[in-house]
Design a protein around this motif. Structure first.
Motif, short mmCIF file in Angstrom:
data_model
loop_
_atom_site.label_atom_id
_atom_site.label_comp_id
_atom_site.label_asym_id
_atom_site.label_seq_id
_atom_site.Cartn_x
_atom_site.Cartn_y
_atom_site.Cartn_z
N LEU A 142 -11.49 66.92 -4.30
CA LEU A 142 -11.56 65.66 -5.05
C LEU A 142 -12.65 64.76 -4.49
N ASP A 143 -12.80 64.78 -3.17
CA ASP A 143 -13.84 63.99 -2.54
C ASP A 143 -15.21 64.53 -2.97
N ARG A 144 -15.31 65.84 -2.98
CA ARG A 144 -16.54 66.52 -3.38
C ARG A 144 -16.92 66.13 -4.82
N LEU A 145 -15.90 65.95 -5.67
CA LEU A 145 -16.15 65.61 -7.07
C LEU A 145 -16.34 64.11 -7.27
N GLY A 146 -16.23 63.35 -6.18
CA GLY A 146 -16.50 61.92 -6.28
C GLY A 146 -15.31 61.08 -6.69
N LEU A 147 -14.09 61.62 -6.55
CA LEU A 147 -12.92 60.80 -6.84
C LEU A 147 -12.59 60.00 -5.59
N LYS A 148 -12.42 58.68 -5.75
CA LYS A 148 -12.17 57.84 -4.59
C LYS A 148 -10.81 58.15 -3.97
N LYS A 149 -10.76 57.99 -2.66
CA LYS A 149 -9.53 58.29 -1.92
C LYS A 149 -8.32 57.56 -2.52
N GLU A 150 -8.51 56.28 -2.86
CA GLU A 150 -7.35 55.52 -3.35
C GLU A 150 -6.85 56.05 -4.71
N ASP A 151 -7.75 56.69 -5.45
CA ASP A 151 -7.34 57.21 -6.76
C ASP A 151 -6.54 58.50 -6.64
N VAL A 152 -6.63 59.14 -5.50
CA VAL A 152 -5.90 60.39 -5.30
C VAL A 152 -4.39 60.15 -5.33
N TYR A 153 -4.00 58.91 -5.02
CA TYR A 153 -2.57 58.60 -4.94
C TYR A 153 -2.12 57.57 -5.98
N ARG A 154 -2.88 57.50 -7.08
CA ARG A 154 -2.47 56.63 -8.20
C ARG A 154 -1.97 57.51 -9.35
N PRO A 155 -1.03 57.00 -10.16
CA PRO A 155 -0.56 57.85 -11.28
C PRO A 155 -1.71 58.24 -12.20
N MET A 156 -1.64 59.44 -12.73
CA MET A 156 -2.68 59.94 -13.65
C MET A 156 -2.88 59.01 -14.84
N GLU A 157 -1.77 58.42 -15.32
CA GLU A 157 -1.88 57.60 -16.54
C GLU A 157 -2.76 56.36 -16.34
N GLU A 158 -3.01 56.01 -15.09
CA GLU A 158 -3.89 54.86 -14.83
C GLU A 158 -5.36 55.25 -14.70
N MET A 159 -5.64 56.52 -14.88
CA MET A 159 -7.02 56.98 -14.65
C MET A 159 -7.82 57.03 -15.94
N SER A 160 -9.11 56.82 -15.79
CA SER A 160 -10.01 56.94 -16.94
C SER A 160 -10.14 58.42 -17.28
N ARG A 161 -10.68 58.69 -18.46
CA ARG A 161 -10.83 60.07 -18.90
C ARG A 161 -11.73 60.87 -17.96
N GLY A 162 -12.78 60.21 -17.47
CA GLY A 162 -13.69 60.89 -16.56
C GLY A 162 -13.00 61.30 -15.26
#
Ligand SMILES: Nc1ncnc2c1ncn2[C@@H]1O[C@H](COP(=O)(O)OP(=O)(O)OP(=O)(O)O)[C@@H](O)[C@H]1O
Ligand SMILES: [Mg+2]
Length: 279
Positions: A142-162
């Motif tokens: 996930l880090d390699r793909l550029g997802l921020k650390k804090e987003d790793v532990y947030r519910p999926m429904e709060e995430m943008s499509r990207g």
């Protein structure tokens, strides 16, 4: 050299037709017409992909890209023809094929209340991976793909499509598929995310023993990532070659260097980005 080159995917004379509802009809005209007309989504398509190759499928909306990917992924049955993945026929050996492939599409589904970590741990467990090992691996991907650390532990429904798209790619990669099917992996991503995903695909190509089939509307992406590109139009392959080979087919030079876009226009008479331009 060609003798021991392994064939990862062999698609041979595949045809897939859908029956579409026609919409409103006049009642008195219904007699000899059930209102459904067949649409040939894939029309006698053949190609092979070598092990370690990144193979691109370019085509306008509705040209049959996703249908083809779904047939390879054993999610749809072709009407005619054969698809063989590393020696296994998708129709006769569905389970064997499923173990070798993974597919990422725009409609990837997740447990929306769970976080990316939880979703990926669940996926890893399904594939029999140790939780301890997978946790580290998940964070790294996930880090390699550029997802921020804090987003790793947030519910999926709060995430943008990207963001969701990146999690979907990570999930597919985690299972170490030997053939990875990416249906428009970068569509709808912002330029930076797009580059992150493209760099990840390059890394898979160069450092892992992965074979990748990807569909895209992005000419530059096809040009830079793919060893070979097939151009699909109305269910048929109208050209198949290396990006350089395709560009060489369009000899016309009108002052600028020939791009894949020129090739596409020449072969299909269509523009790829009609929909985006209209938006
Ligand atoms: N389940 C289905 N039922 C009926 N028709 C379908 C179905 N799936 C696809 N089609 C039709 O098959 C054709 C090819 O669709 P497909 O989704 O494969 O195109 P695509 O190249 O992936 O397009 P896009 O770039 O918009 O993703 C279209 O005419 C589409 O309407
Ligand atoms: Mg599609």
């Amino acid at each position: 050299m060609y003798d021991n080159m392994q064939i990862a995917l062999d698609v041979s004379a595949v045809t897939k037709q859908f029956v579409k509802a026609k919409g409103l009809r006049w009642p008195w005209k219904r007699k000899n017409d059930d209102g459904r007309k067949p649409v040939v989504a894939i029309d006698n398509v053949s190609f092979t992909v070598r092990r370690g190759e990144v193979f691109g499928i370019l085509g306008p909306n509705g040209s049959g890209k996703s249908t083809l990917v779904r047939c390879i992924a054993t999610l749809l049955l072709p009407d005619q023809g054969e698809i063989v993945v590393f020696g296994h026929n998708v129709m006769q050996e569905e389970m064997a094929v499923k173990r070798l492939i993974n597919r990422v599409s725009v409609e990837a589904s997740f447990f929306k209340k769970l976080t990316p970590m939880e979703n990926l741990l669940y996926g890893a467990r399904l594939y029999g991976m140790e939780a301890q090992d997978s946790r580290k691996q998940i964070l790294a991907i996930l880090d390699r793909l550029g997802l921020k650390k804090e987003d790793v532990y947030r519910p999926m429904e709060e995430m943008s499509r990207g963001m969701q798209q990146k999690v979907a790619i990570a999930r597919a990669f985690l299972t170490q598929p030997i053939l990875l099917l990416l249906d428009e992996p970068t569509t709808g991503l912002d330029p930076r995310s797009k580059r992150e995903v493209q760099a990840f695909v390059e890394e898979l190509r160069d450092r892992h023993d992965a074979t990748i089939l990807l569909t895209t509307h992005d000419m530059q992406e096809a040009d830079s990532l793919c060893n070979r590109v097939a151009i699909l139009d109305e269910g048929r392959i109208v050209a198949l070659d290396t990006p350089a080979g395709l560009k060489a087919q369009v000899g016309r030079s009108n002052g600028h260097e020939v791009t894949l876009e020129d090739v596409f226009m020449e072969l299909t008479g269509k523009q790829l980005h009609r929909e985006e331009e209209a938006a």
